[in-house]
Write an enzyme that holds these catalytic residues in place. Structure first.
Site, PDB file in Angstrom:
ATOM      1  CD  GLU A   1      -2.698  -1.009   2.600  1.00 56.40           C
ATOM      2  OE1 GLU A   1      -3.194  -2.044   3.010  1.00 56.40           O
ATOM      3  OE2 GLU A   1      -2.809   0.088   3.187  1.00 56.40           O
TER       4      GLU A   1
ATOM      5  CB  CYS B   1       0.193   1.704   5.733  1.00 53.09           C
ATOM      6  SG  CYS B   1       0.279   2.589   4.192  1.00 53.09           S
TER       7      CYS B   1
ATOM      8  CB  CYS C   1       6.305  -5.158   9.330  1.00 49.74           C
ATOM      9  SG  CYS C   1       7.517  -4.414  10.429  1.00 49.74           S
TER      10      CYS C   1
ATOM     11  CB  CYS D   1       2.989   7.525   2.992  1.00 49.18           C
ATOM     12  SG  CYS D   1       3.230   6.248   4.219  1.00 49.18           S
TER      13      CYS D   1
HETATM   14  N1  SAH Z   1       8.059   0.552  10.527  1.00 47.14           N
HETATM   15  C1  SAH Z   1       8.239   1.951  10.587  1.00 47.14           C
HETATM   16  C2  SAH Z   1       7.543   2.710   9.490  1.00 47.14           C
HETATM   17  C3  SAH Z   1       6.201   2.218   9.084  1.00 47.14           C
HETATM   18  S1  SAH Z   1       4.924   2.435  10.262  1.00 47.14           S
HETATM   19  C4  SAH Z   1       7.838   2.487  11.946  1.00 47.14           C
HETATM   20  O1  SAH Z   1       7.252   1.756  12.720  1.00 47.14           O
HETATM   21  O2  SAH Z   1       8.152   3.629  12.230  1.00 47.14           O
HETATM   22  C5  SAH Z   1       4.665   4.192  10.132  1.00 47.14           C
HETATM   23  C6  SAH Z   1       4.087   4.833  11.351  1.00 47.14           C
HETATM   24  O3  SAH Z   1       2.723   4.458  11.533  1.00 47.14           O
HETATM   25  C7  SAH Z   1       4.811   4.451  12.633  1.00 47.14           C
HETATM   26  O4  SAH Z   1       5.025   5.581  13.426  1.00 47.14           O
HETATM   27  C8  SAH Z   1       3.817   3.513  13.274  1.00 47.14           C
HETATM   28  O5  SAH Z   1       4.022   3.400  14.650  1.00 47.14           O
HETATM   29  C9  SAH Z   1       2.519   4.172  12.895  1.00 47.14           C
HETATM   30  N2  SAH Z   1       1.334   3.332  13.036  1.00 47.14           N
HETATM   31  C10 SAH Z   1       1.181   2.027  12.776  1.00 47.14           C
HETATM   32  N3  SAH Z   1      -0.071   1.633  13.050  1.00 47.14           N
HETATM   33  C11 SAH Z   1      -0.730   2.715  13.485  1.00 47.14           C
HETATM   34  C12 SAH Z   1      -2.056   2.946  13.942  1.00 47.14           C
HETATM   35  N4  SAH Z   1      -2.955   1.966  13.996  1.00 47.14           N
HETATM   36  N5  SAH Z   1      -2.379   4.191  14.326  1.00 47.14           N
HETATM   37  C13 SAH Z   1      -1.476   5.206  14.279  1.00 47.14           C
HETATM   38  N6  SAH Z   1      -0.219   5.047  13.864  1.00 47.14           N
HETATM   39  C14 SAH Z   1       0.157   3.809  13.488  1.00 47.14           C
HETATM   40 FE1  SF4 Z   2       6.311  -2.759  11.519  1.00 44.30          FE
HETATM   41 FE2  SF4 Z   2       3.958  -1.623  11.901  1.00 44.30          FE
HETATM   42 FE3  SF4 Z   2       5.698  -1.745  13.889  1.00 44.30          FE
HETATM   43 FE4  SF4 Z   2       6.203  -0.099  11.821  1.00 44.30          FE
HETATM   44  S1  SF4 Z   2       4.510   0.058  13.277  1.00 44.30           S
HETATM   45  S2  SF4 Z   2       7.618  -1.515  12.831  1.00 44.30           S
HETATM   46  S3  SF4 Z   2       5.290  -1.312  10.162  1.00 44.30           S
HETATM   47  S4  SF4 Z   2       4.731  -3.490  12.900  1.00 44.30           S
END
Ligand code: SAH
Ligand code: SF4
Length: 347
Positions: free
Chosen positions: A93, A334, A113, A106
């Protein structure tokens, strides 16, 4: 037969060298690249390339593509969310957001992951594989063509943990900056990580000008381990030290992402503790009301909580804002679109 190589993950000098080594003229590499940038999906479409070379390319290389499978457009703003399929049928996505200063995208860096954060839809779906550099580029190229816009900023905040795929991400950053290519410089790229400490040092040692965002989501390890398994391997103290090092090495201010989850990490006491941990750091805290993901039971903090949290941080001299939610009607952060697609029998 040996496996075909990913031609779009090669830099121009690499392709030039390869073609020359095999008896083709150097300038053919540039022509080939121009076609690839136009988005051709087969070597046959490269009209000004001699048949023999097209055949050579076809036996040796493959062209990676991101095909739009689904596209959701927000009714409230111009946010567009894509579900792409890749050459091997995997789904990823990406989201395109329009701001007055430009268009930001993004993108995903992995299919799934490994990190298993409990609030994250991607984390819940497990891990399939890393994306190649070209598959990261392909998401941007597909969106640019589809929307007829120029993407000016890229955030590695889609599916996946970029520092768990650092080699391909570094190559992506290099290719992204090419003048004849997407021409998106490092300063316009933000990498978001859950905090893999040794990789932050490795990234810092490259002295790139990219922006680093670190997903903190808690003021201490006790709370952090509840939602982020990675916190067991890398305690917050070490993580914050690595962030300071990143700033010292690059001069780039670090952003901390903090998803506010009602009753989990959003009390005034949590805010005060966070402020004291971050004191003196050149940073910015991005507060994000957590997106509800089916099966997690987490709820977003209410407006009063969000405001109170910001006020406490700000009063202690920590720059903090609540992130404006774009595309809230399609947002399913995402990972969710893919989960839905698969549930409905899309794969
Ligand atoms: N793996 C990396 C980048 C992808 S996730 C990371 O964790 O930083 C991108 C961002 O979305 C991260 O800050 C993650 O914590 C946040 N995120 C994931 N699921 C979320 C949710 N349900 N609500 C708000 N932020 C979320
Ligand atoms: Fe992986 Fe989601 Fe955690 Fe980012 S927030 S490290 S994408 S599991």
């Amino acid at each position: 037969m040996t496996e075909k190589l990913d031609i779009k993950s090669m830099t121009l000098p690499e392709l030039e060298q390869e073609l020359e080594k095999n008896g083709w003229q150097r300038f053919r590499a540039k022509q080939t690249r121009e076609w690839l940038l136009k988005g051709v999906t087969s070597f046959d479409q490269m009209k000004n390339i001699p048949g023999g070379l097209r055949q050579f390319l076809d036996t040796r290389y493959y062209i990676s593509v991101a095909t739009i499978e689904k596209k959701l457009i927000s009714r409230y703003d111009k946010t567009v969310k894509y579900l792409f399929s890749l050459n091997d049928g995997e789904f990823i996505e990406a989201v395109v957001m329009s701001y007055h200063h430009g268009v930001s995208m993004c993108i995903s860096t992995q299919v799934g992951c490994k990190m298993g954060c409990t609030f994250c839809a991607t984390g819940k779906s497990g891990f399939s594989r890393d994306l190649t550099a070209s598959e990261m580029l392909a998401q941007i190229e597909a969106a640019q063509r589809d929307l007829n816009v120029r993407i000016s900023n890229v955030v590695l905040m889609g599916m996946g943990e970029p520092l768990d795929n650092l080699g391909n991400v570094l190559r992506f950053i290099e290719l992204c900056g090419e003048e004849k290519g997407l021409h998106i410089g490092a300063r316009h790229i933000t990498l978001s990580t859950c905090g893999i400490v040794p990789k932050i040092y490795e990234l810092a040692s490259r002295k790139l000008q990219i922006n680093l965002a670190v997903s903190l989501h808690a003021p201490n390890d006790e709370i952090r381990v509840k939602t982020m398994p990675v916190a067991k391997a890398y305690p917050m103290e070490e993580l914050l030290k690595a962030c300071r090092d990143y700033f010292d090495a690059t001069g780039r201010r670090v952003t901390f992402e903090y998803s506010m989850i009602s009753g989990v990490n959003d009390s005034d006491e949590n805010a005060r503790e966070l402020a004291s941990r971050l004191e003196g750091m050149n940073c910015h805290v991005n507060l994000i009301p957590v997106n509800t993901v089916e099966g997690t039971g987490y709820r977003k903090s209410n407006i009063q909580r969000q405001q109170s949290f910001v006020n406490i941080l700000t009063a202690k001299g920590i720059a903090a804002t609540v992130r404006r939610t774009l595309g809230s009607d399609i947002n399913a952060s995402c990972g969710q679109l893919k989960r839905k697609h698969i549930k409905e029998g899309g794969k």
